[in-house]
Design an enzyme around this catalytic site. Structure first.
Site: not given
Ligand code: GLN
Length: 480
Positions: A68, A143, A167
């Site tokens: 990532k 994400s 995410s």
């Molecule tokens: N969807 C969540 C957010 O937008 C979690 C994102 C994540 O785990 N990085 O904060």
């Protein structure tokens, strides 16, 4: 197309039926053939080798993986999905990357992601959204959507992601693969670009739980460069994979089964519970009474921490720099206005507000107190049960564009995943079937540092089912 697990690649490299260079070329060719259709990678590293390996007998020597683009990797562009870092080349390796490099693994490329990991659909990326290999009109989740899509489509055998509120688990569920968020502190956060430091954790997106066990063993461990990393010894996770599950007690929180899940998904959850019962697992209804406050608590804590962490992007030291630098104050504002996308700005503004002198007690302090209650719910539950199970998400992959203009409905995507981050406990999502040709996932949550239990449970399920081995149609089409 055949999608190989890490375990299979290890065996193939060990018995010399294929060389690690051939494995690497195979994946690079696939990335080149498929990335235009999926947009999973922001950059491709086409000159990597495993020659620098310190440990020549490493069991994962020569295994390539996707990274990532939130992890710093030496000499590579590391953008975090943002225009702000579009010109940033990392001068060093994140600790997890360094740990894996020492074992001879090879980075295939840096995967696409929501900007600074803020999002659940990959649509906040400066590099365009990722497309779900199961249906390219749909999101792969976020994400870590690029990492998930890369593994699902066979462009990488395994990938690293980060999970601040879901995410890793949510995109794993939406793309039909396995996603592990370890205990907070299990893996070092050094060199992992910070979103919300008390919630962020590095983890793994893989085809199988066995592959996650293999990689976690080499990634995890104490790091003096991250004061929140744990000194707890790293077990040999693969040695636990065949433990007997008979007698294990699984809690089903009534808050995860409140009737809001559509019956077609509920059917898959019930089928998988039945499968687990056949292995001798007992199920018990439990309650996590404060879990309903998880999403609002998270959306105070995470933006608060992000507003502080992202203050470093001022255009002076690194990253995007506005060309208009006639006046210092205007320069800072312009740099940040140009460099950050809309969702990141929304979080910074929310975070700054909840931390402001007048509102700190009402929002931030209160959220910290509720966070303790949520953690206590888990501690209480784990006095009665070994692990907790429930759906990972409320629905399978949704259409691109469907939720972008409605942040609250986007935030609700993580309703089942966020509580584990607030409490720091480990959790894993694994595929349990399909609804309308789209994969759906089930989550298992364990007490702190009980990853071996999660991996053992899911591995056992994957020995008797083949949901995790299903391959999206697009892979077969591209083969022709
Ligand atoms: N969807 C969540 C957010 O937008 C979690 C994102 C994540 O785990 N990085 O904060």
């Amino acid at each position: 197309m055949k999608r190989h697990t890490v375990r299979e690649l290890q065996d193939m490299i060990a018995d010399q039926s294929v060389s690690s260079d051939e494995v690497y070329q195979l994946y690079l060719n696939r990335i080149k053939a498929m990335n235009d259709s999926i947009n999973a990678f922001i950059s491709i590293e086409s000159d990597e080798t495993s020659s620098g390996t310190e440990e020549n007998d490493s069991e994962i020597k020569g295994v390539p993986y996707a990274l990532k683009d939130i992890f710093c990797s030496e000499g590579d562009k590391t953008t975090c999905g943002s225009k702000m870092l579009s010109n940033f080349v990392s001068p060093y390796d994140a600790t997890v990357v360094k740990n894996l490099r020492k074992k001879g693994t090879i980075i295939l490329g840096k995967t696409n992601m929501d900007e600074f990991a803020m999002g659940s659909s990959n649509e906040t990326s400066f590099y365009g959204n990722v497309l779900n290999p199961w249906d390219t009109e749909r999101t792969p989740g976020g994400s870590s959507g690029g990492s998930a899509a890369a593994v699902a489509a066979g462009m990488a055998p395994i990938a690293l992601g980060t999970d601040t509120g879901g995410s890793i688990r949510q995109p794993a569920a939406l793309t039909g693969i396995t996603g592990l968020k370890p205990t907070y502190g299990r893996c070092s956060r050094y060199g992992m670009i910070a979103f919300a430091s008390s919630l962020d954790q590095a983890g793994i997106l893989s085809i199988s739980a066995e592959d996650a066990a293999i990689f976690l063993e080499h990634m995890a461990g104490y790091d003096h460069k991250d004061s929140t990393s744990s000194m707890e010894e790293v077990p040999k996770y693969t040695e636990f994979l065949n433990d007997n599950l008979s007698g294990k007690v699984v809690g089903l929180p009534k808050e995860f089964f409140d009737g809001s899940l559509d019956s077609k998904y509920q059917g898959l959850v019930s089928d998988s519970i039945h499968e687990y019962e056949k292995m001798g697992i007992k199920f018990k209804d439990i309650s996590l009474p404060n879990i309903k406050y998880s999403v609002p608590t998270y959306y105070v804590v995470a933006p608060a921490e992000c507003s502080s962490n992202l203050a470093r992007y001022d255009g002076v030291r690194f990253g995007h720099r506005s060309s208009d630098d006639s006046d210092l104050d205007a320069f800072y504002k312009k740099t940040r206005k140009e460099g950050f996308g809309q969702e990141v700005k929304r979080r910074i503004i929310t975070g700054t507000y909840v931390l402001s002198a007048g509102y700190y007690d009402a929002y931030y302090l209160k959220a910290q107190k509720v966070r303790q209650l949520i953690n206590q719910d888990f501690l209480n539950a784990f006095k009665e049960v070994d692990v907790i199970m429930g759906p990972t998400t409320q629905q399978s992959a949704f259409k691109l564009g469907e939720k972008v203009d409605d942040p609250v409905s986007m935030y609700m995507n993580d309703i089942y995943t966020i509580s584990s981050n607030l409490s720091g406990v480990p959790a894993i999502s694994h595929p349990i079937g399909f609804v309308d040709d789209l994969p759906f996932g089930m989550q298992v949550i364990a007490p702190h540092f009980m990853e071996h239990d999660l991996l053992n449970i899911v591995h056992k399920y994957q020995m008797v089912t083949d949901w995790h081995l299903q391959i999206p149609g697009i892979c077969r089409e591209l083969d022709r």
